[in-house]
Motif scaffolding. Structure first.
Motif, PDB file in Angstrom:
ATOM      1  N   ILE A   1      18.059  29.660  35.518  1.00 35.78           N
ATOM      2  CA  ILE A   1      18.899  29.597  34.320  1.00 35.78           C
ATOM      3  C   ILE A   1      20.302  29.086  34.647  1.00 35.78           C
ATOM      4  O   ILE A   1      20.734  28.048  34.139  1.00 35.78           O
ATOM      5  N   LEU A   2      21.030  29.796  35.525  1.00 34.78           N
ATOM      6  CA  LEU A   2      22.423  29.446  35.770  1.00 34.78           C
ATOM      7  C   LEU A   2      22.574  28.100  36.494  1.00 34.78           C
ATOM      8  O   LEU A   2      23.388  27.260  36.097  1.00 34.78           O
ATOM      9  N   THR A   3      21.798  27.900  37.558  1.00 37.59           N
ATOM     10  CA  THR A   3      21.950  26.651  38.323  1.00 37.59           C
ATOM     11  C   THR A   3      21.531  25.415  37.539  1.00 37.59           C
ATOM     12  O   THR A   3      22.282  24.428  37.489  1.00 37.59           O
ATOM     13  N   PRO A   4      20.364  25.399  36.893  1.00 35.87           N
ATOM     14  CA  PRO A   4      19.971  24.175  36.166  1.00 35.87           C
ATOM     15  C   PRO A   4      20.876  23.831  34.990  1.00 35.87           C
ATOM     16  O   PRO A   4      20.911  22.675  34.558  1.00 35.87           O
ATOM     17  N   THR A   5      21.599  24.815  34.458  1.00 31.18           N
ATOM     18  CA  THR A   5      22.434  24.563  33.281  1.00 31.18           C
ATOM     19  C   THR A   5      23.892  24.304  33.648  1.00 31.18           C
ATOM     20  O   THR A   5      24.754  24.270  32.759  1.00 31.18           O
ATOM     21  N   SER A   6      24.185  24.126  34.922  1.00 33.17           N
ATOM     22  CA  SER A   6      25.564  23.864  35.352  1.00 33.17           C
ATOM     23  C   SER A   6      25.630  22.550  36.118  1.00 33.17           C
ATOM     24  O   SER A   6      24.644  22.116  36.726  1.00 33.17           O
ATOM     25  N   THR A   7      26.783  21.935  36.089  1.00 29.18           N
ATOM     26  CA  THR A   7      26.989  20.682  36.802  1.00 29.18           C
ATOM     27  C   THR A   7      27.278  20.962  38.278  1.00 29.18           C
ATOM     28  O   THR A   7      27.554  22.105  38.670  1.00 29.18           O
ATOM     29  N   ALA A   8      27.250  19.905  39.091  1.00 30.92           N
ATOM     30  CA  ALA A   8      27.574  20.058  40.511  1.00 30.92           C
ATOM     31  C   ALA A   8      28.994  20.576  40.689  1.00 30.92           C
ATOM     32  O   ALA A   8      29.258  21.421  41.550  1.00 30.92           O
ATOM     33  N   ARG A   9      29.926  20.101  39.875  1.00 33.99           N
ATOM     34  CA  ARG A   9      31.309  20.591  39.954  1.00 33.99           C
ATOM     35  C   ARG A   9      31.384  22.074  39.637  1.00 33.99           C
ATOM     36  O   ARG A   9      32.079  22.827  40.326  1.00 33.99           O
ATOM     37  N   GLN A  10      30.686  22.512  38.601  1.00 29.87           N
ATOM     38  CA  GLN A  10      30.703  23.922  38.235  1.00 29.87           C
ATOM     39  C   GLN A  10      30.071  24.782  39.327  1.00 29.87           C
ATOM     40  O   GLN A  10      30.544  25.886  39.616  1.00 29.87           O
ATOM     41  N   GLN A  11      29.010  24.274  39.950  1.00 30.44           N
ATOM     42  CA  GLN A  11      28.374  25.013  41.034  1.00 30.44           C
ATOM     43  C   GLN A  11      29.313  25.162  42.225  1.00 30.44           C
ATOM     44  O   GLN A  11      29.397  26.239  42.828  1.00 30.44           O
ATOM     45  N   LEU A  12      30.035  24.093  42.570  1.00 31.11           N
ATOM     46  CA  LEU A  12      30.979  24.187  43.684  1.00 31.11           C
ATOM     47  C   LEU A  12      32.128  25.125  43.342  1.00 31.11           C
ATOM     48  O   LEU A  12      32.580  25.906  44.194  1.00 31.11           O
ATOM     49  N   ALA A  13      32.602  25.077  42.102  1.00 36.91           N
ATOM     50  CA  ALA A  13      33.644  26.004  41.671  1.00 36.91           C
ATOM     51  C   ALA A  13      33.150  27.449  41.737  1.00 36.91           C
ATOM     52  O   ALA A  13      33.898  28.370  42.119  1.00 36.91           O
ATOM     53  N   PHE A  14      31.879  27.658  41.386  1.00 35.54           N
ATOM     54  CA  PHE A  14      31.275  28.990  41.492  1.00 35.54           C
ATOM     55  C   PHE A  14      31.260  29.439  42.949  1.00 35.54           C
ATOM     56  O   PHE A  14      31.543  30.612  43.258  1.00 35.54           O
ATOM     57  N   VAL A  15      30.947  28.537  43.865  1.00 34.48           N
ATOM     58  CA  VAL A  15      30.946  28.870  45.290  1.00 34.48           C
ATOM     59  C   VAL A  15      32.355  29.275  45.745  1.00 34.48           C
ATOM     60  O   VAL A  15      32.514  30.212  46.536  1.00 34.48           O
ATOM     61  N   VAL A  16      33.373  28.587  45.245  1.00 34.01           N
ATOM     62  CA  VAL A  16      34.751  28.978  45.561  1.00 34.01           C
ATOM     63  C   VAL A  16      34.982  30.426  45.143  1.00 34.01           C
ATOM     64  O   VAL A  16      35.570  31.220  45.879  1.00 34.01           O
ATOM     65  N   GLY A  17      34.494  30.783  43.960  1.00 38.61           N
ATOM     66  CA  GLY A  17      34.635  32.154  43.495  1.00 38.61           C
ATOM     67  C   GLY A  17      33.866  33.145  44.343  1.00 38.61           C
ATOM     68  O   GLY A  17      34.369  34.223  44.683  1.00 38.61           O
ATOM     69  N   VAL A  18      32.637  32.793  44.703  1.00 34.01           N
ATOM     70  CA  VAL A  18      31.820  33.680  45.541  1.00 34.01           C
ATOM     71  C   VAL A  18      32.493  33.915  46.886  1.00 34.01           C
ATOM     72  O   VAL A  18      32.547  35.049  47.395  1.00 34.01           O
ATOM     73  N   GLU A  19      33.024  32.858  47.471  1.00 31.25           N
ATOM     74  CA  GLU A  19      33.675  32.995  48.778  1.00 31.25           C
ATOM     75  C   GLU A  19      34.945  33.832  48.685  1.00 31.25           C
ATOM     76  O   GLU A  19      35.276  34.569  49.609  1.00 31.25           O
ATOM     77  N   ARG A  20      35.664  33.737  47.579  1.00 32.65           N
ATOM     78  CA  ARG A  20      36.830  34.602  47.392  1.00 32.65           C
ATOM     79  C   ARG A  20      36.395  36.056  47.266  1.00 32.65           C
ATOM     80  O   ARG A  20      37.012  36.960  47.850  1.00 32.65           O
TER      81      ARG A  20
END
Length: 286
Positions: free
Chosen positions: A117-136
């Motif tokens: 659900i979350l990954t297929p409905t998000s862009t590559a930019r949004q996924q990378l931004a999500f990773v920034v949040g996860v790492e924080r």
């Protein structure tokens, strides 16, 4: 990537986690006299395999877009460390399964939500931004846990897993942020990713922790909720520190190196192989 980050970080490499849980009986309550923190950290373990898989998949998509050779090397080092974390926590999840905890439904549900659900409905930019949040979030979780000293009061082998993981989260805390800044850079989408990561990760942690506590017969005990209140609002102040730390990422001019927490991880980062002496004492389960 900021100049001070480039100058201060050494190349990243995955340390070898040389602890076998099948040769050692881990106490059911492995943080001494602390049922809640045991299951809160167990819950963290449950989020790691899928979380690290998502980080690795996302960063790999951007390797070809990174022009800075130092940052490219760091990104590859980040991938190696995250893969090692996933393997280490999978070993520990096997321990929890042998103890009788049944988390298959949780993993199927969160895996479906994350990857169908979350990954297929998000862009590559949004996924990378999500990773920034996860790492924080991982960095803040590491800082809160290591600074509390509670991992020094637990089963040595279980504690070593979290000390190692948390130390490397502090070590590579800037890499995903720098990849994002170098390839995307939008502060708006960075904020979006951090907020989404906060909401998703806190929800997964709460659900997993409640599942562990329920299966252990501790969910409706007053002592459990008292300890949880102290953890979130008084002693560790997890909620305030996590929320404030995530909101800082939204600030103009923010960089992860502005948080000085490297000293918390130095005793682990000086090692290339993570192991525990057989003779170390273990706390009794409570």
């Amino acid at each position: 990537m900021s100049d001070n980050a480039n100058d201060s970080r050494e190349s990243l490499s995955a340390r070898r986690f040389d602890i076998r849980y099948d040769e050692h009986e881990t106490p059911r309550i492995w943080v001494k006299d602390d049922v809640f923190l045991t299951h809160w950290l167990n819950a963290y373990s449950m989020t790691i395999p899928d979380g690290e898989t998502f980080i690795v998949q996302t960063i790999k998509k951007y390797l070809g877009k990174i022009e800075d050779p130092v940052l490219l090397q760091e990104a590859r080092g980040l991938i190696g460390q995250e893969l090692s974390h996933s393997r280490g926590h999978e070993q520990f999840i096997e321990v929890l399964q042998r103890q009788g905890f049944r988390m298959q439904t949780f993993r199927r549900f969160t895996g479906f939500l994350s990857f169908k659900i979350l990954t297929p409905t998000s862009t590559a930019r949004q996924q990378l931004a999500f990773v920034v949040g996860v790492e924080r979030i991982n960095e803040l979780f590491a800082e809160i846990t290591l600074s509390s000293g509670r991992l020094r009061q637990c089963d040595a082998r279980a504690g070593a897993l979290y000390e190692w993981h948390f130390a490397e989260e502090i070590e590579h805390k800037s890499v995903a942020f720098d990849v994002y800044q170098a390839t995307e850079g939008s502060r708006f989408w960075r904020g979006y990713g951090v907020v989404m990561a906060y909401l998703v990760n806190m929800s997964y942690l709460a659900l997993a922790c409640a599942t562990f506590l329920r299966q252990d017969g501790q969910l409706f005990r007053l002592a459990t909720w008292r300890r949880a209140f102290r953890y979130f609002f008084r002693d560790e102040r997890f909620f305030a520190r996590m929320t404030r730390g995530c909101l800082q990422v939204l600030r103009r001019g923010f960089h992860p190196t502005q948080t000085d927490n490297h000293a918390l991880a130095e005793h682990v980062l000086s090692q290339q192989v993570i192991r525990v002496d057989i003779g170390e004492t273990q706390p009794s389960g409570g």
